[in-house]
Design an enzyme around this catalytic site. Structure first.
Site, short mmCIF file in Angstrom:
data_model
loop_
_atom_site.label_atom_id
_atom_site.label_comp_id
_atom_site.label_asym_id
_atom_site.label_seq_id
_atom_site.Cartn_x
_atom_site.Cartn_y
_atom_site.Cartn_z
N LYS A 83 -13.59 0.02 -5.05
CA LYS A 83 -14.75 0.44 -4.13
C LYS A 83 -15.90 1.15 -4.88
O LYS A 83 -17.19 0.78 -4.75
CB LYS A 83 -14.37 1.42 -2.94
CG LYS A 83 -13.75 0.58 -1.90
CD LYS A 83 -13.35 1.28 -0.68
CE LYS A 83 -12.66 0.63 0.51
NZ LYS A 83 -12.05 1.34 1.43
N HIS B 289 8.55 -26.52 5.17
CA HIS B 289 7.74 -27.96 4.70
C HIS B 289 7.36 -27.59 3.32
O HIS B 289 6.50 -28.37 2.65
CB HIS B 289 6.69 -28.41 5.64
CG HIS B 289 7.23 -28.65 7.02
ND1 HIS B 289 7.69 -29.71 7.51
CD2 HIS B 289 7.56 -27.84 8.10
CE1 HIS B 289 8.11 -29.82 8.54
NE2 HIS B 289 8.15 -28.36 9.11
N GLU C 134 0.72 -1.31 0.10
CA GLU C 134 -0.10 0.32 -0.18
C GLU C 134 0.92 1.29 0.07
O GLU C 134 0.58 2.38 -0.65
CB GLU C 134 -0.92 0.03 1.08
CG GLU C 134 -2.06 -0.86 1.17
CD GLU C 134 -3.35 -0.76 2.03
OE1 GLU C 134 -4.15 0.14 1.94
OE2 GLU C 134 -3.12 -1.40 3.07
O1 LIG Z 1 -10.07 0.75 9.18
P1 LIG Z 1 -11.02 0.55 7.92
O2 LIG Z 1 -11.38 2.17 7.72
O3 LIG Z 1 -12.00 -0.30 8.03
O4 LIG Z 1 -10.43 0.25 6.74
C1 LIG Z 1 -9.77 -0.93 6.48
C2 LIG Z 1 -9.00 -1.09 5.15
O5 LIG Z 1 -9.73 -0.65 4.23
C3 LIG Z 1 -9.04 0.20 3.21
O6 LIG Z 1 -9.13 1.41 3.67
C4 LIG Z 1 -9.05 -0.15 1.81
O7 LIG Z 1 -10.13 -1.05 1.63
C5 LIG Z 1 -7.45 -0.01 3.82
O8 LIG Z 1 -6.68 0.83 3.63
C6 LIG Z 1 -7.95 -0.26 5.31
O9 LIG Z 1 -6.72 -0.78 5.85
#
Ligand SMILES: O=P(O)(O)OC[C@H]1O[C@](O)(CO)[C@@H](O)[C@@H]1O
Length: 356
Positions: free
Chosen positions: A348, A255, A239
């Site tokens: 998303k 293993h 990331e």
């Molecule tokens: O802690 P949150 O806001 O639930 O996010 C969880 C994860 O989702 C993300 O925002 C991305 O999907 C990550 O960067 C993060 O680690």
């Protein structure tokens, strides 16, 4: 010639949201996280807890893995981590559930938190806001409200420390105050070695970034318990630095994955290997030295990093803090913004559009 990692003004332009400062300020974040959790009002928690489940995704779920690893030798109850919309069937009235979402908007976590509540589990929400905060307030749940405005992965202190503090306050584990203090002192000391002003020659974090640059890092944890540290490195490389990375752990990898190192040169050449360990004794020493010998002989750069600290919480952060700095430096070397998460956001958006 001046090293790129020593051209500080130029590097700052690559990091407009300042991920570097978030990493640098981790000790203060951990102190604040503990303070918030010690002051949170404890509500609606059963006195018959016999297991703990942490719900979360990405950087927030890693906090659950840390809880599991740090309590490995202490807890008399099992600690599980759930990264899903759904829940295992055993979640019931005697389960303490930590629903951890930094943003409070992660759908998997919100869904599994609601399911936990409907099963009668005691739910603690750890969040900076969003839907999860509303859910906690509407249902009079224990809410640990952490400060907002960071990337979740940079909020590792905020998403990790509260579950320890709440378990301590419920009398389910011993006090973690001293361990938190030791961790903060360790990190304060270490950031002076890793900080951007320290030139590459004397800076291990910059050196590790250079070692990973244009390579594919493979991170090995020398104990299964610390696979969370190797996974944290991997995710930070992915990331922050926008690089592929892989991880595994001993003794399991002896293993299976050990055989991958017999691959042809073209496959092996791009790799670089980092071992994370607490101590090397007995059988484990033989295992690590064997692999180090074989892999170095293939021309792959190998680096070993040892944990420090007298307690497992400090050991975890001592294994990962170097990686937090190194992955920001690797982003600079690769001309990437360590804060941005383009594909994650695009995905998303696509899911949101498809479902609307
Ligand atoms: O802690 P949150 O806001 O639930 O996010 C969880 C994860 O989702 C993300 O925002 C991305 O999907 C990550 O960067 C993060 O680690």
């Amino acid at each position: 010639m001046v090293e790129k990692l020593d051209q500080i003004e130029e590097l700052k332009k690559l990091d407009p949201k300042d991920m570097y400062s978030a990493v640098y300020n981790l000790p203060e974040q951990i102190e604040r996280a503990a303070e918030v959790a010690y002051n949170a009002e404890i509500k609606n928690i059963s006195d018959k807890i016999d297991k703990v489940l942490v719900l979360g995704m990405g950087g927030s779920a890693i906090g659950g893995d840390v809880l599991q690893s740090v309590l490995f030798k202490e807890a008399k109850f099992p600690v599980f981590v759930n990264r899903d919309y759904d829940l295992p069937n055993w979640v019931d009235e005697s389960t303490l559930v930590f629903a951890v979402s930094y943003s409070g908007h992660t759908v998997e976590t919100i869904n599994s938190a609601k399911l936990s509540y409907s099963r009668g589990a005691s739910v603690v929400a750890v969040t900076s806001g969003g839907v999860l905060k509303e859910f906690a307030q509407e249902n009079n749940l224990t809410l640990v409200e952490i400060p907002s405005g960071m990337a979740p992965r940079a909020a590792i202190g905020y998403v990790t420390i509260p579950s320890f503090v709440i378990l301590e306050r419920l009398g389910l584990i011993s006090s973690k105050k001293k361990d938190i203090e030791e961790t903060v002192a360790y990190l304060r000391n270490k950031r002076e070695e890793f900080k951007i002003e320290v030139p590459t020659e004397q800076n291990v974090a910059k050196k590790v970034a250079k070692m990973m640059f244009k390579h594919i890092p493979v991170i090995y944890a020398v104990e299964e318990k610390w696979k969370v540290a190797a996974y944290r490195w991997k995710c930070q490389i992915n990331e922050n630095s926008k690089y592929p990375a892989f991880y595994h752990f001993f003794p399991e990898l002896n293993h299976n994955e050990i055989m991958a190192w017999e691959a042809i040169d073209n496959v092996i050449k791009p790799l670089t290997l980092i071992f994370l360990y607490t101590s090397l004794e007995g059988e484990m020493k033989i295992r690590v030295e064997f692999m180090q010998e074989k892999i170095s002989a293939r021309g792959v750069p190998v680096f070993l990093w040892q944990a420090e600290g007298n307690n497992p919480l400090t050991q975890f952060f001592s294994l990962t803090y170097l990686g937090d700095f190194a992955t920001v430096y690797l982003a600079y070397l690769a001309d990437k913004d360590p804060f941005s998460i383009g594909y994650i956001n695009e995905l998303k958006l696509r899911i949101g559009q498809a479902l609307s």
